[in-house]
Design an enzyme around this catalytic site. Structure first.
Site, PDB file in Angstrom:
ATOM      1  N   HIS A   1      -6.098  -5.538   3.099  1.00 28.07           N
ATOM      2  CA  HIS A   1      -4.925  -4.325   3.390  1.00 28.07           C
ATOM      3  C   HIS A   1      -4.922  -4.144   4.740  1.00 28.07           C
ATOM      4  CE1 HIS A   1      -5.655  -2.262  -0.214  1.00 28.07           C
ATOM      5  NE2 HIS A   1      -6.791  -2.813  -0.422  1.00 28.07           N
TER       6      HIS A   1
ATOM      7  N   CYS B   1       1.075  -0.987   0.749  1.00 25.75           N
ATOM      8  CA  CYS B   1      -0.222  -0.144  -0.132  1.00 25.75           C
ATOM      9  C   CYS B   1       0.817   1.384  -0.176  1.00 25.75           C
ATOM     10  CB  CYS B   1      -0.997  -0.570   1.205  1.00 25.75           C
ATOM     11  SG  CYS B   1      -1.187   1.772   1.884  1.00 25.75           S
TER      12      CYS B   1
ATOM     13  N   GLN C   1      -4.827  -0.382  -4.807  1.00 23.31           N
ATOM     14  CA  GLN C   1      -5.864  -1.636  -5.996  1.00 23.31           C
ATOM     15  C   GLN C   1      -6.001  -1.190  -6.660  1.00 23.31           C
ATOM     16  OE1 GLN C   1      -7.567  -4.116  -3.026  1.00 23.31           O
ATOM     17  NE2 GLN C   1      -8.784  -5.111  -4.684  1.00 23.31           N
TER      18      GLN C   1
ATOM     19  N   HIS D   1      -0.162   4.016   0.788  1.00 24.78           N
ATOM     20  CA  HIS D   1      -0.039   4.927   1.469  1.00 24.78           C
ATOM     21  C   HIS D   1       0.150   4.455   3.250  1.00 24.78           C
ATOM     22  CE1 HIS D   1      -3.776   5.292  -0.960  1.00 24.78           C
ATOM     23  NE2 HIS D   1      -3.150   6.474  -1.352  1.00 24.78           N
ATOM     24  N   HIS D   2       1.372   3.572   3.389  1.00 29.13           N
ATOM     25  CA  HIS D   2       1.701   3.206   4.542  1.00 29.13           C
ATOM     26  C   HIS D   2       2.458   2.927   4.809  1.00 29.13           C
ATOM     27  CE1 HIS D   2      -2.954   3.910   5.461  1.00 29.13           C
ATOM     28  NE2 HIS D   2      -2.173   4.765   6.158  1.00 29.13           N
TER      29      HIS D   2
ATOM     30  N   CYS E   1      -3.228  -2.076   6.350  1.00 31.11           N
ATOM     31  CA  CYS E   1      -3.013  -0.815   7.057  1.00 31.11           C
ATOM     32  C   CYS E   1      -4.727  -0.647   7.953  1.00 31.11           C
ATOM     33  CB  CYS E   1      -2.719   0.540   5.876  1.00 31.11           C
ATOM     34  SG  CYS E   1      -3.905   0.398   4.697  1.00 31.11           S
TER      35      CYS E   1
HETATM   36  N1  LIG Z   1      -8.846   3.895  -2.401  1.00 34.72           N
HETATM   37  C1  LIG Z   1      -7.980   3.583  -1.927  1.00 34.72           C
HETATM   38  N2  LIG Z   1      -7.424   3.618  -0.220  1.00 34.72           N
HETATM   39  C2  LIG Z   1      -6.669   2.364  -0.062  1.00 34.72           C
HETATM   40  C3  LIG Z   1      -5.896   1.597  -0.671  1.00 34.72           C
HETATM   41  N3  LIG Z   1      -4.920   1.236   0.214  1.00 34.72           N
HETATM   42  C4  LIG Z   1      -4.946   2.154   1.124  1.00 34.72           C
HETATM   43  N4  LIG Z   1      -6.179   2.587   1.439  1.00 34.72           N
HETATM   44  C5  LIG Z   1      -6.133   4.379   2.405  1.00 34.72           C
HETATM   45  O1  LIG Z   1      -5.372   5.283   2.259  1.00 34.72           O
HETATM   46  C6  LIG Z   1      -6.123   6.308   3.344  1.00 34.72           C
HETATM   47  C7  LIG Z   1      -5.307   6.885   3.881  1.00 34.72           C
HETATM   48  O2  LIG Z   1      -6.515   7.702   4.544  1.00 34.72           O
HETATM   49  P1  LIG Z   1      -5.642   8.783   5.592  1.00 34.72           P
HETATM   50  O3  LIG Z   1      -6.613   9.797   6.138  1.00 34.72           O
HETATM   51  O4  LIG Z   1      -4.555   9.154   4.654  1.00 34.72           O
HETATM   52  O5  LIG Z   1      -4.157   8.382   5.919  1.00 34.72           O
HETATM   53  P2  LIG Z   1      -4.205   7.740   7.182  1.00 34.72           P
HETATM   54  O6  LIG Z   1      -4.631   8.627   9.079  1.00 34.72           O
HETATM   55  O7  LIG Z   1      -3.334   6.903   7.580  1.00 34.72           O
HETATM   56  O8  LIG Z   1      -5.839   6.789   7.190  1.00 34.72           O
HETATM   57  P3  LIG Z   1      -7.006   5.590   8.315  1.00 34.72           P
HETATM   58  O9  LIG Z   1      -6.575   4.620   8.384  1.00 34.72           O
HETATM   59  O10 LIG Z   1      -8.219   5.576   7.740  1.00 34.72           O
HETATM   60  O11 LIG Z   1      -6.219   5.415   9.543  1.00 34.72           O
HETATM   61  C8  LIG Z   1      -7.210   5.242   4.103  1.00 34.72           C
HETATM   62  O12 LIG Z   1      -8.283   5.334   4.260  1.00 34.72           O
HETATM   63  C9  LIG Z   1      -6.245   3.735   3.341  1.00 34.72           C
HETATM   64  O13 LIG Z   1      -7.898   2.810   3.798  1.00 34.72           O
HETATM   65  C10 LIG Z   1      -6.486   1.196  -2.017  1.00 34.72           C
HETATM   66  O14 LIG Z   1      -5.477   0.177  -2.148  1.00 34.72           O
HETATM   67  N5  LIG Z   1      -7.772   2.218  -2.611  1.00 34.72           N
HETATM   68 ZN   LIG Z   2      -2.140   1.825   3.805  1.00 34.31          ZN
END
Ligand SMILES: Nc1nc2c(ncn2[C@@H]2O[C@H](COP(=O)(O)OP(=O)(O)OP(=O)(O)O)[C@@H](O)[C@H]2O)c(=O)[nH]1
Ligand SMILES: [Zn+2]
Length: 200
Positions: free
Chosen positions: A156, A85, A128, A87-88, A158
């Site tokens: 996921h 992922c 994804q 994002h994380h 995360c």
């Molecule tokens: N659309 C999509 N979102 C993803 C994917 N992988 C992770 N995410 C989301 O990316 C988002 C990042 O959100 P942020 O609010 O910036 O990060 P965060 O504070 O760590 O969010 P939380 O996971 O809700 O704690 C989260 O809602 C994740 O669930 C993916 O493959 N597709």
């Molecule tokens: Zn993630």
């Protein structure tokens, strides 16, 4: 020297090692203690492996194509994949189902090449949705397919091990191109063949 070796060589492992040492210190660990002393270099090798797709063009796997008489659906179901992922930087993983209807020349690719295609795009920081459409576009364009369908189901980490902590949530994404997008009957035939195989 293989293509894979070149891909891994493009990743700056010493820089990753320094960064991992920094992270360990920042979380309050002692990077010089016994159990951690080799961790930065281990993590560097691991990142070189899981991000190798950044330095590969997975479309090469669609270029070993050949022609057959078959002009109907070809579906490879349950291709296991692991991705990271973006994002994380934690894994998301699951199964990919890829299907296509060959174009007028009957161009197909070897069945294993679809798993290699998925693997190449998965080995990058990803979301994804993008992973799904990159796979679909590569098949549709490289094979000049009549229609293409890709469905991914994934968990996921995360969402499971941190944050919202929903370990059983499964994300399903699809990308359809050509006749599989425009023709409802063929699309639902393909979709029901895929759904028959959906399991946990
Ligand atoms: N659309 C999509 N979102 C993803 C994917 N992988 C992770 N995410 C989301 O990316 C988002 C990042 O959100 P942020 O609010 O910036 O990060 P965060 O504070 O760590 O969010 P939380 O996971 O809700 O704690 C989260 O809602 C994740 O669930 C993916 O493959 N597709
Ligand atoms: Zn993630």
């Amino acid at each position: 020297m293989t293509e894979n070796h070149n891909a891994v060589e493009n990743i700056d492992r010493e820089r990753i090692e320094r960064a991992v040492r920094e992270i360990l210190e920042a979380v309050g660990e002692d990077p010089s203690r016994d159990g951690l002393v080799d961790t930065p270099s281990r993590v560097a090798r691991m990142y070189a492996e899981v991000f190798r797709g950044l330095h590969e063009d997975p479309r090469v796997h669609m270029q070993t194509k050949f022609e057959v008489e078959h002009r109907e659906l070809v579906l490879v179901r349950d291709i296991r994949f692991y991705s990271m992922c973006e994002h994380h930087l934690v894994p998301f993983f699951g199964r990919a189902h890829v299907g296509y209807v060959p174009g007028k020349d009957g161009t197909v690719a070897g069945l294993s090449k679809f798993a290699r295609l998925v693997e190449g795009y998965a080995a990058r920081p990803q979301v994804q949705e993008r992973l799904t459409s990159q796979i679909a576009d590569a098949i549709h364009e490289e094979l000049q397919a009549h229609g293409t369908i890709v469905v991914l189901q994934a968990e996921h980490l995360c969402m499971a091990m941190r944050g919202v902590k929903s370990p059983n949530a499964e994300t399903v994404t699809s990308a359809v191109r050509g006749s599989l997008q425009s023709n409802a009957a063929t699309r639902s035939e393909a979709m029901s063949l895929i759904l028959t195989g959906l399991h946990h």
